[in-house]
Motif scaffolding. Structure first.
Motif, mmCIF file in Angstrom:
data_model
loop_
_atom_site.group_PDB
_atom_site.id
_atom_site.type_symbol
_atom_site.label_atom_id
_atom_site.label_comp_id
_atom_site.label_asym_id
_atom_site.label_seq_id
_atom_site.Cartn_x
_atom_site.Cartn_y
_atom_site.Cartn_z
ATOM 1 N N GLY A 115 0.624 -1.197 0.048
ATOM 2 C CA GLY A 115 -0.083 0.029 0.128
ATOM 3 C C GLY A 115 0.765 1.363 0.068
ATOM 4 O O GLY A 115 0.358 2.414 0.447
ATOM 5 N N LEU A 116 2.103 1.235 -0.584
ATOM 6 C CA LEU A 116 2.788 2.440 -0.585
ATOM 7 C C LEU A 116 2.290 3.435 -1.552
ATOM 8 O O LEU A 116 1.874 3.064 -2.744
ATOM 9 N N ASP A 117 2.251 4.722 -1.001
ATOM 10 C CA ASP A 117 1.537 5.701 -2.054
ATOM 11 C C ASP A 117 2.686 6.439 -2.699
ATOM 12 O O ASP A 117 3.888 5.893 -2.621
ATOM 13 N N THR A 118 2.371 7.454 -3.542
ATOM 14 C CA THR A 118 3.348 7.809 -4.420
ATOM 15 C C THR A 118 4.513 8.670 -3.643
ATOM 16 O O THR A 118 5.499 8.870 -3.979
ATOM 17 N N THR A 119 3.854 9.331 -2.549
ATOM 18 C CA THR A 119 4.799 10.006 -1.678
ATOM 19 C C THR A 119 6.137 9.251 -0.896
ATOM 20 O O THR A 119 7.258 9.249 -0.810
ATOM 21 N N ALA A 120 5.541 7.917 -0.384
ATOM 22 C CA ALA A 120 6.270 7.107 0.171
ATOM 23 C C ALA A 120 7.260 6.453 -0.741
ATOM 24 O O ALA A 120 8.477 6.213 -0.354
ATOM 25 N N ARG A 121 6.899 6.111 -1.945
ATOM 26 C CA ARG A 121 7.819 5.598 -2.901
ATOM 27 C C ARG A 121 8.985 6.478 -3.259
ATOM 28 O O ARG A 121 10.023 6.239 -3.330
ATOM 29 N N LYS A 122 8.554 7.671 -3.496
ATOM 30 C CA LYS A 122 9.395 8.620 -3.760
ATOM 31 C C LYS A 122 10.418 8.984 -2.858
ATOM 32 O O LYS A 122 11.522 9.330 -3.021
ATOM 33 N N ALA A 123 10.294 8.723 -1.494
ATOM 34 C CA ALA A 123 11.001 9.107 -0.517
ATOM 35 C C ALA A 123 12.077 8.138 -0.620
ATOM 36 O O ALA A 123 13.368 8.377 -0.290
ATOM 37 N N ARG A 124 11.743 6.892 -0.854
ATOM 38 C CA ARG A 124 12.717 5.659 -1.120
ATOM 39 C C ARG A 124 13.757 6.178 -2.435
ATOM 40 O O ARG A 124 14.904 5.788 -2.217
ATOM 41 N N ILE A 125 12.900 6.423 -3.459
ATOM 42 C CA ILE A 125 13.783 6.831 -4.458
ATOM 43 C C ILE A 125 14.871 7.954 -4.319
ATOM 44 O O ILE A 125 16.080 7.674 -4.481
ATOM 45 N N ASP A 126 14.181 8.685 -3.678
ATOM 46 C CA ASP A 126 15.061 10.021 -3.520
ATOM 47 C C ASP A 126 16.269 9.854 -2.291
ATOM 48 O O ASP A 126 17.336 10.382 -2.645
ATOM 49 N N ALA A 127 15.905 9.051 -1.297
ATOM 50 C CA ALA A 127 16.947 8.780 -0.262
ATOM 51 C C ALA A 127 18.072 7.568 -0.761
ATOM 52 O O ALA A 127 18.984 7.624 -0.289
#
Length: 255
Positions: A115-127
Motif C-alpha cells: 500500500g505504498l503511496d506515491t509520496t512514500a515511494r518517492k521518499a525511498r527513490i530520493d533517499a
C-alpha cells in the motif's frame, strides 16, 4: 509507518545510501554491487520481515560485499555498492516499476511494502536509489574527464535452488546489447577452467528488467559484464578470496 520525505526516511543515525571502497583505484574496472547491503532505514522498522528472512537472498546478494572488496584489492579497482536492502528498494530495477519495492519475494510477504503511496515511494527513490545511481554516474564522468578507461563490472550472486529447482552453474555471465564484447570474452576465459560450470545469460538473462548496466554502460558505450556467482561459493571470506582470484584472472584476460 513509512516516512514521507527523503530527510525523514534516512535519519542522522542511518548510514549513507552507498559505500565507495578504494575510490582512487587506477584499474580500468569499476566494480558495483546493486544488492550488496541489507540495511533498512530505522524509520521503516523491519518491514515486517523476520530476522531469518532478512538474511536470505531476498534481502541481499549474499557474499557480494566481501567479493567486491576482495576484487577491488586484487585489481586496484573502486567498488561502489548499495548499503540498503533490495527489499527497501531494488537498485537494479526502474524505480517507477512495482517490482522495485516488492510486496512478495520468493514466497515471503513484505508487509512494509504494501500500500505504498506515491509520496512514500518517492521518499525511498530520493533517499536511496537516486543517490546510488548518481554516484555511479559521477564516478564514470570523473574517470572519463581524467582520461581513465572504464569497464563496468556489476557483481551479483544467486541462490543454488530456486522454486525447488537446482541450478547447476557455478557462475553466470550476463550480457545484452551495447559493448558486450568484454562479457563474451570473459565467458570464454572462464570456460577454460576445468570443472567450472559457466552459464551464458543463466540463471538470469540480462534484458529490459535490468536497470544499472543499461543506464550506465549502454549510453556511455562502456564495455561491461554482469556476473552472477553461486551464493554458497562466496558465503565466507575464503570463498570470496578464491572467486576473486578466479574472476580477476578472467577479467584481465578479457581485456
Amino acid at each position: 509507518m513509512a516516512a514521507h520525505t527523503a530527510n525523514e526516511l534516512l535519519s542522522p543515525d542511518d548510514t549513507a545510501p552507498f559505500g565507495l571502497f578504494n575510490a582512487a583505484g587506477r584499474s580500468p574496472f569499476l566494480l558495483i554491487g546493486d544488492h550488496a547491503g541489507s540495511a533498512i532505514p530505522s524509520g521503516l522498522g523491519d518491514l515486517g520481515v523476520s530476522a531469518a528472512d532478512r538474511q536470505r537472498h531476498i534481502a541481499l546478494d549474499i557474499g557480494v560485499f566481501g567479493l567486491g572488496h576482495a576484487l577491488a584489492r586484487l585489481l586496484d579497482a573502486p567498488f561502489l555498492h548499495q548499503v540498503y536492502s533490495r527489499l527497501v528498494i531494488d537498485c537494479n530495477r526502474d524505480p517507477d516499476h512495482a517490482d522495485a519495492m516488492p510486496t512478495v519475494s520468493d514466497g515471503t510477504g513484505i508487509p512494509g511494502n504494501e500500500g505504498l503511496d506515491t509520496t512514500a515511494r518517492k521518499a525511498r527513490i530520493d533517499a536511496i536509489h537516486k543517490p546510488y545511481h548518481d554516484a555511479i554516474g559521477n564516478v564514470i564522468s570523473q574517470r572519463s574527464a581524467d582520461g581513465q578507461a572504464t569497464v563496468l563490472i556489476s557483481l551479483h550472486s544467486f541462490t543454488p535452488v530456486m522454486n525447488g529447482i537446482a541450478r547447476p552453474w557455478d557462475v553466470g555471465i550476463l550480457h545484452w546489447t551495447g559493448q558486450s564484447h568484454f562479457a563474451l570474452r570473459m565467458l570464454e576465459s572462464l570456460r577454460k577452467n576445468a570443472g567450472l560450470i559457466v552459464g551464458d545469460n543463466v540463471p538470469y538473462a540480462m534484458d529490459e528488467t535490468d536497470y544499472t548496466v543499461p543506464r550506465h554502460a549502454f549510453p556511455n558505450r562502456l564495455p561491461y559484464v554482469e556476473i552472477e556467482v553461486r551464493q554458497d561459493a562466496i558465503g565466507n571470506a575464503s570463498g570470496q578470496e578464491r572467486w576473486a582470484d578466479t574472476l580477476s584472472k578472467a577479467m584481465m584476460e578479457a581485456l
